[in-house]
Scaffold this motif. Structure first.
Motif, PDB file in Angstrom:
ATOM      1  N   GLU A 225       0.805  -1.230   0.000  1.00  0.00           N
ATOM      2  CA  GLU A 225       0.000   0.000   0.000  1.00  0.00           C
ATOM      3  C   GLU A 225       0.836   1.277   0.000  1.00  0.00           C
ATOM      4  N   PRO A 226       1.886   1.422   0.828  1.00  0.00           N
ATOM      5  CA  PRO A 226       2.679   2.674   0.799  1.00  0.00           C
ATOM      6  C   PRO A 226       3.306   2.950  -0.568  1.00  0.00           C
ATOM      7  N   MET A 227       3.866   1.920  -1.185  1.00  0.00           N
ATOM      8  CA  MET A 227       4.493   2.095  -2.495  1.00  0.00           C
ATOM      9  C   MET A 227       3.443   2.452  -3.551  1.00  0.00           C
ATOM     10  N   LEU A 228       2.297   1.762  -3.517  1.00  0.00           N
ATOM     11  CA  LEU A 228       1.234   2.051  -4.482  1.00  0.00           C
ATOM     12  C   LEU A 228       0.686   3.458  -4.283  1.00  0.00           C
ATOM     13  N   PHE A 229       0.603   3.904  -3.028  1.00  0.00           N
ATOM     14  CA  PHE A 229       0.129   5.261  -2.756  1.00  0.00           C
ATOM     15  C   PHE A 229       1.032   6.288  -3.435  1.00  0.00           C
ATOM     16  N   VAL A 230       2.349   6.126  -3.290  1.00  0.00           N
ATOM     17  CA  VAL A 230       3.293   7.073  -3.894  1.00  0.00           C
ATOM     18  C   VAL A 230       3.170   7.061  -5.413  1.00  0.00           C
ATOM     19  N   ILE A 231       3.095   5.855  -6.009  1.00  0.00           N
ATOM     20  CA  ILE A 231       3.006   5.742  -7.464  1.00  0.00           C
ATOM     21  C   ILE A 231       1.745   6.410  -7.989  1.00  0.00           C
ATOM     22  N   PHE A 232       0.590   6.057  -7.409  1.00  0.00           N
ATOM     23  CA  PHE A 232      -0.674   6.580  -7.931  1.00  0.00           C
ATOM     24  C   PHE A 232      -0.865   8.059  -7.601  1.00  0.00           C
ATOM     25  N   PHE A 233      -0.267   8.507  -6.497  1.00  0.00           N
ATOM     26  CA  PHE A 233      -0.345   9.929  -6.182  1.00  0.00           C
ATOM     27  C   PHE A 233       0.334  10.755  -7.267  1.00  0.00           C
ATOM     28  N   PHE A 234       1.548  10.340  -7.661  1.00  0.00           N
ATOM     29  CA  PHE A 234       2.281  11.098  -8.669  1.00  0.00           C
ATOM     30  C   PHE A 234       1.648  10.939 -10.055  1.00  0.00           C
ATOM     31  N   VAL A 235       1.112   9.763 -10.372  1.00  0.00           N
ATOM     32  CA  VAL A 235       0.409   9.595 -11.652  1.00  0.00           C
ATOM     33  C   VAL A 235      -0.802  10.515 -11.716  1.00  0.00           C
ATOM     34  N   TYR A 236      -1.575  10.542 -10.632  1.00  0.00           N
ATOM     35  CA  TYR A 236      -2.755  11.408 -10.583  1.00  0.00           C
ATOM     36  C   TYR A 236      -2.372  12.881 -10.643  1.00  0.00           C
TER      37      TYR A 236
ATOM     38  N   VAL B 247      -5.652  -4.365 -12.994  1.00  0.00           N
ATOM     39  CA  VAL B 247      -4.552  -3.725 -13.723  1.00  0.00           C
ATOM     40  C   VAL B 247      -5.071  -3.024 -14.969  1.00  0.00           C
ATOM     41  N   VAL B 248      -5.962  -3.689 -15.702  1.00  0.00           N
ATOM     42  CA  VAL B 248      -6.524  -3.096 -16.913  1.00  0.00           C
ATOM     43  C   VAL B 248      -7.339  -1.848 -16.577  1.00  0.00           C
ATOM     44  N   GLN B 249      -8.113  -1.908 -15.493  1.00  0.00           N
ATOM     45  CA  GLN B 249      -8.897  -0.747 -15.076  1.00  0.00           C
ATOM     46  C   GLN B 249      -7.978   0.414 -14.684  1.00  0.00           C
ATOM     47  N   ILE B 250      -6.866   0.112 -14.045  1.00  0.00           N
ATOM     48  CA  ILE B 250      -5.907   1.154 -13.673  1.00  0.00           C
ATOM     49  C   ILE B 250      -5.302   1.788 -14.924  1.00  0.00           C
ATOM     50  N   LEU B 251      -4.947   0.955 -15.895  1.00  0.00           N
ATOM     51  CA  LEU B 251      -4.407   1.480 -17.145  1.00  0.00           C
ATOM     52  C   LEU B 251      -5.418   2.378 -17.845  1.00  0.00           C
ATOM     53  N   ASN B 252      -6.677   1.938 -17.868  1.00  0.00           N
ATOM     54  CA  ASN B 252      -7.718   2.665 -18.591  1.00  0.00           C
ATOM     55  C   ASN B 252      -8.149   3.928 -17.849  1.00  0.00           C
ATOM     56  N   ASN B 253      -8.224   3.842 -16.529  1.00  0.00           N
ATOM     57  CA  ASN B 253      -8.839   4.908 -15.745  1.00  0.00           C
ATOM     58  C   ASN B 253      -7.833   5.908 -15.185  1.00  0.00           C
ATOM     59  N   ILE B 254      -6.590   5.494 -14.961  1.00  0.00           N
ATOM     60  CA  ILE B 254      -5.619   6.355 -14.297  1.00  0.00           C
ATOM     61  C   ILE B 254      -4.410   6.655 -15.184  1.00  0.00           C
ATOM     62  N   VAL B 255      -3.839   5.622 -15.812  1.00  0.00           N
ATOM     63  CA  VAL B 255      -2.614   5.821 -16.594  1.00  0.00           C
ATOM     64  C   VAL B 255      -2.908   6.461 -17.945  1.00  0.00           C
ATOM     65  N   SER B 256      -3.952   5.987 -18.637  1.00  0.00           N
ATOM     66  CA  SER B 256      -4.267   6.512 -19.966  1.00  0.00           C
ATOM     67  C   SER B 256      -4.508   8.016 -19.988  1.00  0.00           C
ATOM     68  N   PRO B 257      -5.273   8.597 -19.037  1.00  0.00           N
ATOM     69  CA  PRO B 257      -5.435  10.062 -19.036  1.00  0.00           C
ATOM     70  C   PRO B 257      -4.124  10.820 -18.890  1.00  0.00           C
TER      71      PRO B 257
ATOM     72  N   CYS C  75      -4.317   3.774 -26.438  1.00  0.00           N
ATOM     73  CA  CYS C  75      -4.188   3.740 -24.972  1.00  0.00           C
ATOM     74  C   CYS C  75      -5.542   3.533 -24.305  1.00  0.00           C
ATOM     75  N   ALA C  76      -6.608   4.089 -24.909  1.00  0.00           N
ATOM     76  CA  ALA C  76      -7.934   3.990 -24.307  1.00  0.00           C
ATOM     77  C   ALA C  76      -8.577   2.631 -24.554  1.00  0.00           C
ATOM     78  N   TYR C  77      -8.473   2.136 -25.792  1.00  0.00           N
ATOM     79  CA  TYR C  77      -9.167   0.895 -26.148  1.00  0.00           C
ATOM     80  C   TYR C  77      -8.324  -0.355 -25.931  1.00  0.00           C
ATOM     81  N   GLY C  78      -6.994  -0.203 -25.849  1.00  0.00           N
ATOM     82  CA  GLY C  78      -6.140  -1.364 -25.630  1.00  0.00           C
ATOM     83  C   GLY C  78      -6.492  -2.138 -24.376  1.00  0.00           C
ATOM     84  N   PRO C  79      -6.595  -1.465 -23.200  1.00  0.00           N
ATOM     85  CA  PRO C  79      -6.971  -2.187 -21.978  1.00  0.00           C
ATOM     86  C   PRO C  79      -8.341  -2.835 -22.058  1.00  0.00           C
ATOM     87  N   VAL C  80      -9.305  -2.161 -22.703  1.00  0.00           N
ATOM     88  CA  VAL C  80     -10.659  -2.719 -22.832  1.00  0.00           C
ATOM     89  C   VAL C  80     -10.629  -3.996 -23.674  1.00  0.00           C
TER      90      VAL C  80
END
Length: 310
Positions: free
Chosen positions: A22-33, A269-279, A248-253
């Protein structure tokens, strides 16, 4: 038999098989967001501040930047909260709102990709009539139809999902309230809601992807007919950024629909790619591959530096 007491909240279990990370994921997703919000804000600032970018193409790109900020904001703040050790519970009403806006923003953005593909088709295949065809009232109408489609789909999916009774267990095996994770928790038969969800989401995605393919097939034929290499390169460069964003948008789907058996970890993982990384990638794609946007951003930064120096 399950207890018939209706639930008032759900417990989000987060990303499967990531206990202790959780701590590592928090840092990663915080900076991605953070970079998602920053990058798309800069693109929106560049478009609104430069009069040369007040064209249909950049009108749609500006809207895409707005959606790329709103779409991850539906799920990412709550995910960051429970990754930081806060309460992973979400209220029944909050879960319904999250599901509605996830599908509303996601499907509307998918429609916007198709609109942008049509815009590029008109610009390359009918350049002399471009401004006549893509006049402001047409652009606004296309965006309005996209909004209506997204609202209709989200309302339908949310209604079918939350007309069911949820009486326990309350643990959602996902990092946000999504239909496949919620339906197994329903007390009554959820097969109709499952079919409606699969058909509506799958059919809309296929129709939108088909429309994009049709537009780019015509665009590809038109580019091949251009005699000069410089002309072909210029025409291709105006479409390459959009094509990369669509991938990037349709690949994960596509990955989700091609898997033979449901896999919670792969689905997350696919939802993260589509919802967080792709934007976030969209902002990088359009800023790095678009000369007009880069020039406008340089002017914005120069004005900021000058104002600071003064």
């Amino acid at each position: 038999m399950r207890n018939r007491t209706l639930l008032h909240e759900f417990i989000l279990l987060g990303i499967p098989q990531t206990e202790g990370l959780e701590p590592m994921l928090f840092v990663i997703f915080f900076f991605v967001y953070f970079f998602t919000l920053l990058g798309n804000s800069l693109i929106l600032t560049a478009i609104t501040s430069s009069s040369t970018l007040h064209t249909p193409m950049y009108f749609f790109l500006g809207l895409l930047s707005v959606f790329d900020m709103l779409f991850p904001s539906v799920t990412c703040p709550k995910m960051l909260l429970y990754l930081s050790g806060q309460n992973p519970a979400i209220s029944y009403e909050g879960c319904a709102i999250q599901l509605f806006f996830y599908h509303f923003l996601g499907s509307t953005e998918g429609c916007l990709y198709s609109v942008m593909a049509y815009d590029r088709f008109v610009a390359i295949c009918h350049p002399l009539r471009y401004m006549l065809i893509m006049k402001p009232v047409v652009c606004v109408s296309l965006v309005t139809v996209s909004f209506l489609i997204g609202c209709l789909l989200a309302t339908t999916l949310t209604s079918f999902t939350f007309q069911l009774n949820y009486c326990g267990p309350s643990h959602v095996d996902h990092f946000f309230c999504d239909i496949p994770a919620l339906l197994p928790l329903a007390c009554n038969d959820s097969s109709l809601a499952q079919r409606v969800g699969s058909i509506n989401v799958g059919l809309l995605a296929l129709l939108l992807l088909f429309s994009i393919c049709v537009s780019y097939t015509h665009i590809g034929i038109a580019i091949l007919r251009i005699r000069s290499a410089e002309g072909r390169q210029k025409a291709f460069s105006t479409c390459s950024a959009h094509l990369m964003a669509v991938l990037c948008a349709y690949g994960p789907v596509i990955i989700i629909y091609l898997q033979r058996a449901p896999n919670p970890l792969l689905g997350a993982v696919v939802q993260i790619l589509n919802n967080i990384v792709s934007p976030m990638l969209n902002s990088l794609i359009y800023s790095l591959r678009n000369k007009e946007v880069k020039n406008s951003l340089k002017k914005v930064f120069q004005n900021i530096v000058l104002s600071v120096q003064e």
